[in-house]
Design a protein around this motif. Structure first.
Motif, mmCIF file in Angstrom:
data_model
loop_
_atom_site.group_PDB
_atom_site.id
_atom_site.type_symbol
_atom_site.label_atom_id
_atom_site.label_comp_id
_atom_site.label_asym_id
_atom_site.label_seq_id
_atom_site.Cartn_x
_atom_site.Cartn_y
_atom_site.Cartn_z
ATOM 1 N N UNK A 88 4.410 6.949 -9.218
ATOM 2 C CA UNK A 88 5.502 7.330 -8.310
ATOM 3 C C UNK A 88 6.229 6.102 -7.780
ATOM 4 N N UNK A 89 5.473 5.067 -7.445
ATOM 5 C CA UNK A 89 6.084 3.839 -6.919
ATOM 6 C C UNK A 89 6.890 3.148 -8.021
ATOM 7 N N UNK A 90 6.335 3.078 -9.231
ATOM 8 C CA UNK A 90 7.053 2.476 -10.362
ATOM 9 C C UNK A 90 8.326 3.249 -10.700
ATOM 10 N N UNK A 91 8.217 4.578 -10.751
ATOM 11 C CA UNK A 91 9.374 5.411 -11.089
ATOM 12 C C UNK A 91 10.493 5.275 -10.065
ATOM 13 N N UNK A 92 10.138 4.928 -8.841
ATOM 14 C CA UNK A 92 11.144 4.719 -7.798
ATOM 15 C C UNK A 92 11.795 3.339 -7.919
ATOM 16 N N UNK A 143 3.775 13.461 -3.425
ATOM 17 C CA UNK A 143 2.729 14.229 -2.736
ATOM 18 C C UNK A 143 3.333 14.892 -1.501
ATOM 19 N N UNK A 144 4.199 15.896 -1.694
ATOM 20 C CA UNK A 144 4.957 16.456 -0.569
ATOM 21 C C UNK A 144 4.124 17.144 0.511
ATOM 22 N N UNK A 145 2.926 17.596 0.179
ATOM 23 C CA UNK A 145 2.108 18.291 1.169
ATOM 24 C C UNK A 145 1.164 17.364 1.930
ATOM 25 N N UNK A 146 1.095 16.109 1.537
ATOM 26 C CA UNK A 146 0.171 15.161 2.165
ATOM 27 C C UNK A 146 0.766 14.608 3.462
ATOM 28 N N UNK A 147 -0.111 14.413 4.442
ATOM 29 C CA UNK A 147 0.266 13.726 5.675
ATOM 30 C C UNK A 147 -0.144 12.275 5.463
ATOM 31 N N UNK A 148 0.846 11.380 5.402
ATOM 32 C CA UNK A 148 0.543 9.997 5.036
ATOM 33 C C UNK A 148 1.538 9.029 5.648
ATOM 34 N N UNK A 206 -4.121 11.467 5.617
ATOM 35 C CA UNK A 206 -4.920 12.303 6.507
ATOM 36 C C UNK A 206 -5.724 13.305 5.697
ATOM 37 N N UNK A 207 -7.048 13.057 5.610
ATOM 38 C CA UNK A 207 -8.000 13.983 5.039
ATOM 39 C C UNK A 207 -7.732 14.523 3.647
ATOM 40 N N UNK A 208 -7.203 13.725 2.757
ATOM 41 C CA UNK A 208 -6.896 14.207 1.414
ATOM 42 C C UNK A 208 -7.064 13.061 0.420
ATOM 43 N N UNK A 209 -7.583 13.380 -0.761
ATOM 44 C CA UNK A 209 -7.690 12.385 -1.824
ATOM 45 C C UNK A 209 -6.460 12.492 -2.711
ATOM 46 N N UNK A 210 -5.847 11.359 -3.008
ATOM 47 C CA UNK A 210 -4.678 11.332 -3.874
ATOM 48 C C UNK A 210 -5.046 10.694 -5.203
ATOM 49 N N UNK A 211 -4.406 11.141 -6.246
ATOM 50 C CA UNK A 211 -4.583 10.570 -7.573
ATOM 51 C C UNK A 211 -3.935 9.183 -7.568
ATOM 52 N N UNK A 212 -4.742 8.150 -7.699
ATOM 53 C CA UNK A 212 -4.228 6.780 -7.594
ATOM 54 C C UNK A 212 -3.269 6.425 -8.725
ATOM 55 N N UNK A 213 -3.502 6.950 -9.905
ATOM 56 C CA UNK A 213 -2.569 6.679 -11.005
ATOM 57 C C UNK A 213 -1.224 7.337 -10.726
ATOM 58 N N UNK A 214 -1.242 8.556 -10.202
ATOM 59 C CA UNK A 214 0.004 9.244 -9.847
ATOM 60 C C UNK A 214 0.726 8.482 -8.743
ATOM 61 N N UNK A 259 3.502 -4.798 -7.320
ATOM 62 C CA UNK A 259 3.182 -5.502 -6.076
ATOM 63 C C UNK A 259 3.458 -4.633 -4.849
ATOM 64 N N UNK A 260 4.420 -3.725 -4.949
ATOM 65 C CA UNK A 260 4.786 -2.874 -3.817
ATOM 66 C C UNK A 260 3.884 -1.663 -3.669
ATOM 67 N N UNK A 261 3.047 -1.403 -4.660
ATOM 68 C CA UNK A 261 2.159 -0.245 -4.602
ATOM 69 C C UNK A 261 0.977 -0.561 -3.680
ATOM 70 N N UNK A 262 0.710 0.317 -2.704
ATOM 71 C CA UNK A 262 -0.439 0.070 -1.837
ATOM 72 C C UNK A 262 -1.719 -0.088 -2.658
ATOM 73 N N UNK A 263 -2.443 -1.157 -2.419
ATOM 74 C CA UNK A 263 -3.676 -1.427 -3.162
ATOM 75 C C UNK A 263 -4.849 -0.641 -2.596
ATOM 76 N N UNK A 264 -4.720 -0.231 -1.350
ATOM 77 C CA UNK A 264 -5.784 0.527 -0.702
ATOM 78 C C UNK A 264 -5.227 1.883 -0.297
#
Length: 99
Positions: free
Chosen positions: A48-52, A12-17, A36-44, A57-62
């Motif tokens: 992204x975390x898995x692909x890295x 999500x390169x354009x997101x402020x997070x 900051x003020x944006x909805x992200x696709x939770x599956x994506x 467990x390391x994926x933010x749950x919230x």
């Protein structure tokens, strides 16, 4: 946390997070992605975390939309302030919405 945050920023390169760790009564701590003020696709996000190479467990749950991701005078995210803001916002949410 930095590696997980980098994976999310790449997806999500354009997101402020930022990713912060906040106290959790059940598990000791939990990762929260503050956006900051944006909805992200939770599956994506999870993908992204898995692909890295990180486990689920390391994926933010919230994923929490915040009015602002605070920045310190150095230009970096003000992690102590963001952690305090996220902790306060989570405490104010009804129990069923805390994830």
């Amino acid at each position: 946390i930095a590696g997980v945050e980098a994976a999310v920023e790449k997806a999500f390169p354009d997101a402020v997070l930022a990713v912060v760790s906040v106290p959790d009564a059940r598990s000791g701590e939990r990762l929260v992605l503050a956006v900051q003020g944006e909805d992200l696709d939770r599956q994506a996000l999870r993908d992204a975390v898995r692909e890295a190479g990180y486990p689920d467990l390391a994926c933010p749950k919230i994923v929490l939309n915040v009015p602002e991701v605070p920045v310190a005078p150095t230009g970096k995210v003000d992690i102590p302030k963001l952690t305090a803001d996220v902790t306060r916002i989570l405490a104010e949410l009804p129990a069923g919405r805390r994830a």
